[in-house]
Enzyme design. Structure first.
Site, PDB file in Angstrom:
ATOM      1  N   HIS A  27      65.283  46.433   0.328  1.00  0.00           N
ATOM      2  CA  HIS A  27      65.186  45.732  -0.444  1.00  0.00           C
ATOM      3  C   HIS A  27      67.161  46.489  -0.635  1.00  0.00           C
ATOM      4  CE1 HIS A  27      61.748  44.131  -0.758  1.00  0.00           C
ATOM      5  NE2 HIS A  27      61.205  45.233  -1.570  1.00  0.00           N
ATOM      6  N   LYS A  52      60.405  56.383  -7.969  1.00  0.00           N
ATOM      7  CA  LYS A  52      59.502  55.973  -8.855  1.00  0.00           C
ATOM      8  C   LYS A  52      58.840  56.432  -9.511  1.00  0.00           C
ATOM      9  CE  LYS A  52      57.099  53.296  -5.479  1.00  0.00           C
ATOM     10  NZ  LYS A  52      57.155  52.079  -5.472  1.00  0.00           N
TER      11      LYS A  52
END
Lengths: 395, 511
Positions: B262, B362
């Site tokens: 990505h 995260k």
């Protein structure tokens, strides 16, 4: 890359009613309370209203991508137009200028203009900011009607297009019409409401080369039918059938007066895309039910049958079935009675039958306008379909 | 014989150029999460919007003995929960569900592929799907080689008439060597124009808008270079942890999970040259050029240009969050990174010496993906005396959430003094377009059926991205192990990441 916007088939339904802004103080200012003022004071009043929204403490977004000029002939029509303009705000934030000419409701001062100014707001999604647009209603009676076009000009927002929406029968040739259309970039009409289809469709066809772009909501209603028809022939193996079409049957809803314009537009569309021309033989039947012969580019005859049937919906003139017949295949789209869907079928002789059900509901006026406003510039496909279709209807 | 597609004259004037030909989509791994949450809901949404071809059929292949009827029921539930277009229409669903067929088979069972072959023939004859087959590998990656081999062995890798294509999910390989090996295995069976390597970020409206923004507007290109841009920041941050995917994440880490695909895709879209045409290979040529221009650090220098992190216990959105090492299927002494910050350079004429700062992680404070272009300061500061500190102009492209583009610039505050403040000029999808954009998978599946590979990753593109990531991973192996965990859940990553950019006289954007 493909454009995945399904504007051809079915737009996502517009909200039935825009969500009202929940902030109490702001709501009082923007809930649509009209202020009766003189036309020359409109801009000043709008500035005052915007300042009020700012001082209410809630951030709002002022947006305008087009001027929406709407001609109406009664208070009811004007109110309905105002509601539609608000519903269009979600995708086409606009300054709506609603012209209300109502002999039954004259202005306080004869031959004068009165105006009402509001700011309407909605929140397109719960997580998005509030978007507000302006709405100006100008009431005219008597000689004041002739002043409308000059009063509109200074109210137009610069640098954005002007869309003139004329519901009903546009009075082509009349001075008020000429005055308003002279400032328009787009003229939106609906040929399904023509009182005299034969005469008016010819007048419309004569206007395809004007400065403004011609937009017919009756044509927009055909978008899903056109998309479904085109899909039959996307596969290279199916394209061979396009040049072999030998018969087209169109059924459309009948009303008190026959209005086969939509049926003629779809024939005009097919014909203009596939190089068909009018045959020499005269049409048989009457305006509601007729058969005629067209000629394809390979000099083949194409039988066209138009038939008026009991309408499935409230709009007479809308197509309910389209059936294309070739020597080796048949293609049909049939609106399902009582449902907002259609049965789509491709049947190959000595081959498979492919069918499916797709959503196909009657689109509201607001939805049609919404789709139409998404198109920028002229629509040469419509103009060509109209030109050929108008020739058919006048046979 | 392949029939050549000629333009459909009835398509002219319609917004959608063409819809796909009737085809069969074969999903391997159809009992898995991806099929339930993404693929079938996306296909149903396409069906509702009339974008699927008549006769479209899904053959769902998996090992579990589910059966067609049960599979249809499960998919109805999946669509009820995950489809974008709701409520589910019974009439459209019934028509769509007629085209859902389940085939129980093991991926290494040759007989299963014989049955698949016969089933496809039958469907082609009965439903008119024209021998057009689209295979979707939604299995764990370790099954890819055997599925591809079996498809080849059973002649399912080509059709005549018709076409055959294959979609392969990420991750594409585990490192450069495995990616090259997988590419070799694929190339033995399929031609490159049959292969669609999916990165769902490329299906997002806002990612596609990067190209429109850059190349449909004439004002940006003169500024889009080292003369005017100070640096670029790309942030992809997740508020959640790994959501129970310990098995996967322990093998992947943030660098494989986000950076290799990505983030390097976003970087290449921002940095690429205008393509000569808006065709798949022309666009991908330019993206590959960017990836090849990215400086490869010597392994011993990698720690100077990267920061790794792993979250410990903390609080996000007011809730206690366990540390990464306490997550399911994560080793209690795991050294896998959940946060990465990088400084990359694109060594070409346009971007020389312009740093691209990338960060992803995260258990950060919020979920946000953003590209920000920070422009250089004016050559002479006329208003320094009047302002506390003028801020440079920043153009930010918000990928998610609150999708849009904003430009920050300085403006005068109304009043008698020359007071200057930064303001934002904003375009927001939510306000400008009231429509919900389609889900990324809707767009990508449609493009794959149409044979348009613009939004899919090419073989050399994958390998170029792995070359960069491989070098970083090599450098990490040589460096002393980091002291994990080194940031608590709910903050913007390890302190080293702040120092990392501040040493350059810059700061991370406060998002």
């Amino acid at each position: 890359m493909t454009n995945n916007q399904p504007l051809d088939l079915q737009p996502n339904p517009l909200p039935e009613k825009p969500e009202p802004d929940s902030h109490d103080e702001l709501g009082a200012l923007v809930s649509g309370l009209p202020q009766a003022i003189a036309v020359q004071d409109i801009e000043g009043e709008l500035r005052r209203l915007w300042k009020s929204t700012a001082s209410a403490g809630q951030p709002v977004m002022r947006a305008c991508v087009l001027n929406l000029l709407i001609y109406t002939r009664s208070r009811e029509e004007a109110e309905r137009a105002g509601e539609i303009a608000i519903r269009l705000m979600r995708r086409h934030p606009n300054r709506a200028i609603i012209l209300q000419t109502d002999p039954a409701e004259p202005t306080g001062t004869p031959d004068q203009l009165e105006s009402l100014v509001t700011i309407s707001c909605l929140r397109p999604r719960p997580d998005s900011p509030t978007v507000c647009c302006e709405q100006i209603t100008i009431k005219a009676s008597g000689a004041g009607v002739e002043q409308l076009s000059s009063s509109v000009l200074p109210l137009l927002v610069t640098d954005v297009p002007v869309v003139l929406w004329w519901p009903g029968d546009p009075p082509f040739g009349k001075s008020l019409y000429r005055g308003l259309v002279s400032v328009a970039d787009y003229l939106v009409i609906d040929s399904s409401s023509f009182a005299d289809p034969l005469v008016e469709i010819a007048q419309l066809a004569a206007r395809t080369q004007r400065r403004y772009a011609l937009c017919d909501l009756n044509w927009t209603r055909l978008n899903p039918w056109r998309a479904l028809t085109a899909q039959f022939f996307d596969a290279p193996s199916s394209q061979v059938h396009l040049s072999n079409i030998q018969q087209v049957n169109v059924q459309y809803g009948k009303g008190e007066q026959p209005n086969p314009i939509q049926a003629m537009l779809i024939i005009g569309w097919l014909g203009s895309r596939l190089g068909w021309q009018l045959g020499k033989a005269p049409a048989t039947g009457n305006l509601a039910n007729q058969s005629l012969i067209m000629r394809g580019p390979n000099r083949q005859n194409i039988i066209v049958n138009l038939r008026a049937v009991e309408p499935l919906d409230a709009i007479p003139g809308s197509i309910v079935e389209l059936h294309l017949i070739t020597p080796n295949a048949e293609f049909s789209i049939t609106q399902t009675p009582g449902e907002s869907s259609a049965h789509v079928m491709a049947q190959l002789k000595d081959g498979a039958t492919m069918q499916r059900v797709v959503p196909l509901r009657l689109l509201s006026e607001a939805e049609l306008l919404d789709m139409q406003l998404a198109i920028r510039g002229r629509d040469p496909i419509y103009e060509q379909a109209l030109t050929l279709g108008a020739q058919l209807i006048t046979l | 014989m392949q029939l050549t597609a000629v333009p459909n004259p009835l398509r002219e004037g319609l917004r959608l150029p063409r819809t796909p030909e009737p085809c069969i989509m074969v999903i391997f791994g159809a009992s898995g999460d991806l099929t339930h949450r993404k693929l079938i809901p996306a296909l149903y949404s396409l069906a509702v919007e009339g974008l699927l071809p008549t006769g479209f059929t899904v053959v769902a292949v998996a090992r579990r003995p589910i059966g067609t009827e049960n599979f249809r029921k499960q998919m109805r539930e999946a669509v009820e929960e995950y489809a974008r277009v709701k409520p589910v229409r019974d009439d459209v669903w019934e028509s769509f569900a007629q085209g859902l067929i389940y085939l129980q088979a093991n991926f290494n069972d040759s007989y299963g592929y014989d049955r698949l072959h016969d089933l496809l023939e039958q469907i082609d004859n009965e439903r008119g799907t024209g021998h057009n087959h689209l295979f979707y590998l939604a299995t764990p990656p370790n099954y890819y080689p055997e599925i591809i081999q079996e498809l080849g062995a059973h002649g399912l890798n080509h059709s005549d008439p018709g076409w055959t294509r294959i979609i392969i999910e990420k991750p594409f390989g585990h490192d450069l060597e495995s990616a090259r090996e997988l590419n070799r295995e694929v190339a033995e069976i399929f031609n490159e124009d049959q292969v669609f390597r999916i990165d769902h970020y490329l299906g997002k409206e806002t990612v596609q808008n990067i190209l429109v923004f850059r190349f449909a507007n004439g004002i940006w290109e003169p500024l889009w270079n080292r003369d005017h841009i100070d640096h670029v920041q790309i942030t992809v941050s997740e508020q959640i942890g790994i959501e129970g995917r310990g098995n996967y994440f322990e093998q992947a880490g943030a660098i494989r999970d986000m950076v290799q695909n990505h983030m390097l895709q976003l970087l290449s879209l921002v940095a690429m040259e205008p393509p000569v045409a808006f065709q798949a290979n022309d666009v991908r040529d330019e993206k590959v050029k960017v990836l090849r221009s990215i400086r490869l650090y010597a392994p011993e220098d990698v720690p100077l240009y990267t920061v790794r992190g792993q979250y410990g216990p903390g609080t996000t959105a007011g809730e206690q969050v366990p540390g990464y090492r306490s997550e399911t299927n994560v080793a209690p002494n795991s050294m896998v990174e959940t946060y990465v910050a990088l400084k990359l350079f694109v060594d070409n004429w346009r971007w020389s010496d312009v740093p691209f700062y990338l960060r992803t992680g995260k258990a950060l404070p919020k979920r946000i993906s953003e590209i920000s272009i920070q422009f250089r300061e004016p050559p002479y500061m006329l208003f320094r005396d009047y302002a506390g500190q003028l801020r440079p102009n920043v153009l930010s492209m918000r990928i998610q959430p609150d999708e849009g583009i904003s430009l920050m610039f300085e403006a005068k505050v109304p009043g008698p003094t020359m007071d200057v403040r930064p303001v934002n000029m904003e375009f927001r999808y939510g306000a400008s377009f009231g429509e919900e954009p389609p889900e990324a998978y809707e767009r990508l599946l449609l493009d794959a059926m149409l044979g348009d590979s613009t939004l899919f990753t090419r073989r050399d593109e994958v390998e170029a991205a792995w070359t960069i990531v491989n070098r970083i991973m090599e450098g990490w192996k040589l460096a002393p192990p980091p002291s994990f965990p080194n940031y608590e859940a709910g903050i913007w990553g390890p302190a080293e990441a702040e120092t990392f950019i501040e040493e350059d006289g810059r700061t991370w954007r406060r998002l």
